[in-house]
Design an enzyme around this catalytic site. Structure first.
Site, PDB file in Angstrom:
ATOM      1  N   CYS A 106     -29.631   5.401 -10.628  1.00 40.54           N
ATOM      2  CA  CYS A 106     -30.275   6.420  -9.795  1.00 40.54           C
ATOM      3  C   CYS A 106     -29.539   7.751  -9.756  1.00 40.54           C
ATOM      4  CB  CYS A 106     -30.438   5.900  -8.374  1.00 40.54           C
ATOM      5  SG  CYS A 106     -31.447   4.411  -8.266  1.00 40.54           S
ATOM      6  N   HIS A 166     -38.993   9.132  -5.870  1.00 42.43           N
ATOM      7  CA  HIS A 166     -37.690   8.869  -6.503  1.00 42.43           C
ATOM      8  C   HIS A 166     -37.889   8.485  -7.965  1.00 42.43           C
ATOM      9  CE1 HIS A 166     -33.784   7.448  -7.394  1.00 42.43           C
ATOM     10  NE2 HIS A 166     -33.828   6.250  -6.809  1.00 42.43           N
ATOM     11  N   CYS A 204     -27.074   6.462  -3.573  1.00 39.42           N
ATOM     12  CA  CYS A 204     -26.587   5.146  -3.949  1.00 39.42           C
ATOM     13  C   CYS A 204     -27.016   4.880  -5.389  1.00 39.42           C
ATOM     14  CB  CYS A 204     -27.115   4.071  -3.010  1.00 39.42           C
ATOM     15  SG  CYS A 204     -28.924   3.982  -2.900  1.00 39.42           S
ATOM     16  N   GLY A 263     -27.727   1.716  -8.339  1.00 38.10           N
ATOM     17  CA  GLY A 263     -27.910   0.306  -8.638  1.00 38.10           C
ATOM     18  C   GLY A 263     -26.702  -0.308  -9.320  1.00 38.10           C
TER      19      GLY A 263
END
Length: 420
Positions: free
Chosen positions: A119, A370, A400, A402
């Site tokens: 991300c 997103h 954050c 993954g």
């Protein structure tokens, strides 16, 4: 693991990596939105072209002639390298993205690479270019991100590309719990955060509704217009839902833990298509070309966290990035924190004790969407436009990541410093 860019002083330096243009496509709902039929290479080509133009809002005919030289901020041939963040496209994306650059009237002399840090891929792409400029490897480059979650659905990722590992070795290694935790579905990590830190469903629905409220207000005021380059006749984000309330969201069933869960489709980020690009160069180049400096790349940090609660990453990455920039959390005027899930974003904001008014003033991923590989670059675009419009000096982008990480970058708008 920690990755950082150290800034020992904020005094102007000829090798500072500065941003002189930043642009994005509209963000549109995957499968149902205005960009659902547009290949990721076309989305990328749109922003690579737009970020080099003096007027990025100029409509583009993909089959038309190239813009006149006077339309460009800098000649496309002066770009030395491009890095593109992407998560879901197949390995052949390295080919299609190179083709996208050529289709954007950027010559073959400009090199291109891709990067995947889940991300934070779009932010990592910008960091890669910024670091190359700071080290003197290049003087001008583009950091970009793109994702078509219509073309490459997230649900098919592990079906098409399962991890190639020695499962016996992984299950029996010293860090087997964390290693296997890397396979935890993102929605389950959200539930893990909510359960571990006792987050209330009502608070999460209220957080999600506020994201839509802020985004709807920003859209109605035209705040996104300056940061969007159109793709065909699509020039507007289409995932924002004005009128969304916590009450309506409370009626949605949990998506991952049907019995006790608090994560729903309404308080999670949307699946989205989009692209963004940022034009960087050394301060020396910007001054020589008499280009306005939008912002200065001051620091970058990536911190590892347990994979099964990956959403807490910003709690560790933001303080790390602030230390490298030699500023405190109280100095920051605007935070763009990715709303992968209301659970993790709410937890990070609360734990870091951030002023709510400083965080995602124009809404976040719950309302805007997103598109994984695009998000980090999109957030930089939105942050810089907000800071310049509101005359703010310090900004932070964080998300954050993954498999258990958090990433954060600190940017400075110097024009504000000079007026203080």
């Amino acid at each position: 693991m920690t990755t950082t860019t150290t800034t020992t002083t904020n005094a102007p330096n000829p090798r500072d990596a500065v941003i002189v243009q930043a642009i994005r496509t509209p963000l549109c709902r995957a499968r149902k939105g205005g960009l659902a039929q547009v290949p990721p290479s076309t989305l990328l080509s749109a922003v690579l072209r737009g970020v080099l133009l003096r007027d990025p809002q100029t409509p583009h005919d993909p089959e038309g002639t190239a813009p006149a030289s006077a339309a460009y901020l800098i000649p496309p041939s002066d770009v030395q390298d491009i890095c593109v963040g992407n998560v879901l496209s197949p390995p052949t994306a390295a080919v299609s993205f190179r083709m996208a650059a050529l289709a954007a009237d950027i010559p073959h002399t400009t090199s291109l690479s891709t990067t995947n840090r889940q991300c934070s891929s779009g932010l990592q792409a910008i960091a890669n270019i910024a670091h190359a400029i700071q080290s003197g490897s290049i003087s001008i480059g583009i950091g970009a991100g793109v994702e078509s979650m219509s073309s490459d659905p997230m649900r098919e990722l592990y079906e098409k590309f399962p991890p190639h590992v020695d499962w016996d070795a992984v299950r029996n290694c010293r860090h087997s719990r964390d290693a296997m935790g890397c396979l935890t579905p993102m929605g389950v990590t959200s539930e893990n955060v909510a359960e571990k830190y006792r987050l209330d469903r009502t608070a999460l629905d209220e957080f999600a509704a506020e994201s839509h409220r802020k985004a709807a207000r920003a859209q109605s005021l035209g705040r996104f217009r300056a940061e969007i380059t159109p793709v065909g006749d699509v020039s507007r984000d289409d995932g924002i839902r004005p009128g969304t309330t916590a009450e309506t969201l409370s009626r949605l069933p949990p998506a991952f833990d049907k019995q006790r869960g608090s994560t729903t489709a309404g308080n999670s980020s949307q699946l989205t298509d989009g692209a963004a690009a940022v034009l960087l160069m050394s301060r020396e180049e910007a001054v020589k070309r008499k280009l306005p400096i939008w912002g200065v790349w001051r620091s970058y940090a990536v911190e590892g966290v347990p994979p099964d609660i990956m959403g807490v990453g910003p709690v560790f990455a933001i303080p790390s990035a602030l230390r490298k920039a030699s500023i405190g959390v109280e100095d920051v005027d605007v935070f763009e924190i990715n709303e992968a899930f209301a659970s993790q974003a709410y937890y990070c904001i609360r734990t870091l004790e951030l002023e709510e008014g400083k965080v995602n003033p124009n809404g976040g991923a719950i309302a805007l969407g997103h598109p994984l590989g695009c998000t980090g670059a999109r957030m930089v675009v939105t942050l810089l436009n907000e800071m310049r419009r509101e005359k703010k000096r310090w900004g932070v982008v964080s998300m954050c990541v993954g498999t258990g990480m958090g990433a954060a970058a600190v940017l400075e708008v110097e024009a504000v410093r000079s007026s203080l």
